[in-house]
Scaffold this motif. Structure first.
Motif, PDB file in Angstrom:
ATOM      1  N   THR A   1     -13.509   4.620  -1.511  1.00  0.00           N
ATOM      2  CA  THR A   1     -13.975   5.962  -1.860  1.00  0.00           C
ATOM      3  C   THR A   1     -13.517   6.377  -3.256  1.00  0.00           C
ATOM      4  O   THR A   1     -13.797   7.489  -3.674  1.00  0.00           O
ATOM      5  CB  THR A   1     -13.471   6.999  -0.836  1.00  0.00           C
ATOM      6  OG1 THR A   1     -12.059   6.970  -0.815  1.00  0.00           O
ATOM      7  CG2 THR A   1     -14.039   6.736   0.536  1.00  0.00           C
ATOM      8  N   ALA A   2     -12.825   5.491  -3.955  1.00  0.00           N
ATOM      9  CA  ALA A   2     -12.306   5.827  -5.284  1.00  0.00           C
ATOM     10  C   ALA A   2     -13.435   5.904  -6.307  1.00  0.00           C
ATOM     11  O   ALA A   2     -14.397   5.151  -6.251  1.00  0.00           O
ATOM     12  CB  ALA A   2     -11.289   4.780  -5.722  1.00  0.00           C
TER      13      ALA A   2
ATOM     14  N   GLU B   1      -9.584   2.510   2.828  1.00  0.00           N
ATOM     15  CA  GLU B   1     -10.450   3.681   2.729  1.00  0.00           C
ATOM     16  C   GLU B   1     -10.394   4.276   1.324  1.00  0.00           C
ATOM     17  O   GLU B   1     -11.417   4.642   0.748  1.00  0.00           O
ATOM     18  CB  GLU B   1      -9.995   4.711   3.757  1.00  0.00           C
ATOM     19  CG  GLU B   1     -10.746   6.009   3.758  1.00  0.00           C
ATOM     20  CD  GLU B   1     -10.156   6.956   4.775  1.00  0.00           C
ATOM     21  OE1 GLU B   1      -9.641   8.014   4.358  1.00  0.00           O
ATOM     22  OE2 GLU B   1     -10.188   6.638   5.971  1.00  0.00           O
ATOM     23  N   GLN B   2      -9.198   4.349   0.780  1.00  0.00           N
ATOM     24  CA  GLN B   2      -9.017   4.881  -0.568  1.00  0.00           C
ATOM     25  C   GLN B   2      -9.718   3.992  -1.604  1.00  0.00           C
ATOM     26  O   GLN B   2     -10.317   4.488  -2.547  1.00  0.00           O
ATOM     27  CB  GLN B   2      -7.542   4.997  -0.876  1.00  0.00           C
ATOM     28  CG  GLN B   2      -7.235   5.687  -2.165  1.00  0.00           C
ATOM     29  CD  GLN B   2      -5.752   5.730  -2.413  1.00  0.00           C
ATOM     30  OE1 GLN B   2      -5.115   4.688  -2.491  1.00  0.00           O
ATOM     31  NE2 GLN B   2      -5.202   6.920  -2.508  1.00  0.00           N
TER      32      GLN B   2
ATOM     33  N   TRP C   1       0.826  -1.212   0.000  1.00  0.00           N
ATOM     34  CA  TRP C   1       0.000   0.000   0.000  1.00  0.00           C
ATOM     35  C   TRP C   1       0.855   1.255   0.000  1.00  0.00           C
ATOM     36  O   TRP C   1       0.521   2.227  -0.658  1.00  0.00           O
ATOM     37  CB  TRP C   1      -0.921   0.013   1.220  1.00  0.00           C
ATOM     38  CG  TRP C   1      -1.569  -1.299   1.442  1.00  0.00           C
ATOM     39  CD1 TRP C   1      -2.477  -1.913   0.617  1.00  0.00           C
ATOM     40  CD2 TRP C   1      -1.321  -2.206   2.506  1.00  0.00           C
ATOM     41  NE1 TRP C   1      -2.811  -3.135   1.126  1.00  0.00           N
ATOM     42  CE2 TRP C   1      -2.116  -3.343   2.298  1.00  0.00           C
ATOM     43  CE3 TRP C   1      -0.507  -2.175   3.626  1.00  0.00           C
ATOM     44  CZ2 TRP C   1      -2.123  -4.422   3.158  1.00  0.00           C
ATOM     45  CZ3 TRP C   1      -0.517  -3.253   4.487  1.00  0.00           C
ATOM     46  CH2 TRP C   1      -1.320  -4.365   4.246  1.00  0.00           C
TER      47      TRP C   1
ATOM     48  N   ASP D   1       0.879   9.231  -1.326  1.00  0.00           N
ATOM     49  CA  ASP D   1       0.164   9.843  -0.204  1.00  0.00           C
ATOM     50  C   ASP D   1       0.120   8.907   0.998  1.00  0.00           C
ATOM     51  O   ASP D   1       0.316   9.334   2.137  1.00  0.00           O
ATOM     52  CB  ASP D   1      -1.249  10.242  -0.625  1.00  0.00           C
ATOM     53  CG  ASP D   1      -1.987  10.962   0.484  1.00  0.00           C
ATOM     54  OD1 ASP D   1      -1.444  11.968   1.002  1.00  0.00           O
ATOM     55  OD2 ASP D   1      -3.091  10.515   0.858  1.00  0.00           O
ATOM     56  N   ILE D   2      -0.136   7.633   0.752  1.00  0.00           N
ATOM     57  CA  ILE D   2      -0.158   6.651   1.841  1.00  0.00           C
ATOM     58  C   ILE D   2       1.242   6.501   2.422  1.00  0.00           C
ATOM     59  O   ILE D   2       1.406   6.392   3.643  1.00  0.00           O
ATOM     60  CB  ILE D   2      -0.739   5.304   1.367  1.00  0.00           C
ATOM     61  CG1 ILE D   2      -2.224   5.482   1.022  1.00  0.00           C
ATOM     62  CG2 ILE D   2      -0.548   4.225   2.427  1.00  0.00           C
ATOM     63  CD1 ILE D   2      -2.882   4.245   0.451  1.00  0.00           C
TER      64      ILE D   2
ATOM     65  N   ASP E   1       1.286   4.052  -3.457  1.00  0.00           N
ATOM     66  CA  ASP E   1       0.639   5.359  -3.351  1.00  0.00           C
ATOM     67  C   ASP E   1       1.516   6.321  -2.544  1.00  0.00           C
ATOM     68  O   ASP E   1       1.724   6.106  -1.349  1.00  0.00           O
ATOM     69  CB  ASP E   1      -0.726   5.203  -2.682  1.00  0.00           C
ATOM     70  CG  ASP E   1      -1.532   6.478  -2.702  1.00  0.00           C
ATOM     71  OD1 ASP E   1      -0.965   7.558  -2.469  1.00  0.00           O
ATOM     72  OD2 ASP E   1      -2.752   6.399  -2.939  1.00  0.00           O
TER      73      ASP E   1
END
Length: 111
Positions: free
Chosen positions: A98-99, A94-95, A31, A37-38, A35
């Protein structure tokens, strides 16, 4: 000594938020590597945890008996290792939920 390990954790905690995504150092999980951001958010949290955990471990030998210190060390190590992994997994999950699909939101139900 446990105090030296605590100071080492504190130094690592200061470095973690500054790490760029790489294959050699940091929390290298599926993860975090996929990404940016993660990666950033996980290492920012991990850095704070490692600084606090390292500071507590560095001071603990002056106040705790050896038996309690050993338990604190194991607990500290578990929290510092597992909490950032769980946090990264939750961010990725969560990503995922909500994608928006690549072709945009479903508009077939609009009249």
């Amino acid at each position: 000594s446990y105090s030296g390990i605590g100071w080492l954790f504190l130094v690592i905690g200061n470095v973690l938020p500054k790490l760029k995504s790489n294959m050699w150092a940091g929390f290298r999980l599926k993860w975090t590597l996929n990404d940016p951001d993660i990666w950033y958010r996980t290492h920012r949290l991990a850095g704070k945890l490692w600084v606090v955990g390292g500071f507590l471990l560095a001071l603990a030998p002056f106040f705790l008996p050896l038996r309690t210190l050993r338990l604190l060390f194991l607990l500290d190590l578990a929290v510092l290792s597992l909490f950032p992994v769980i946090y990264a997994w939750r961010l990725a999950r969560e990503q995922l939920f909500t994608a928006v699909p690549p072709d945009g939101p479903d508009r077939s139900s609009r009249v």
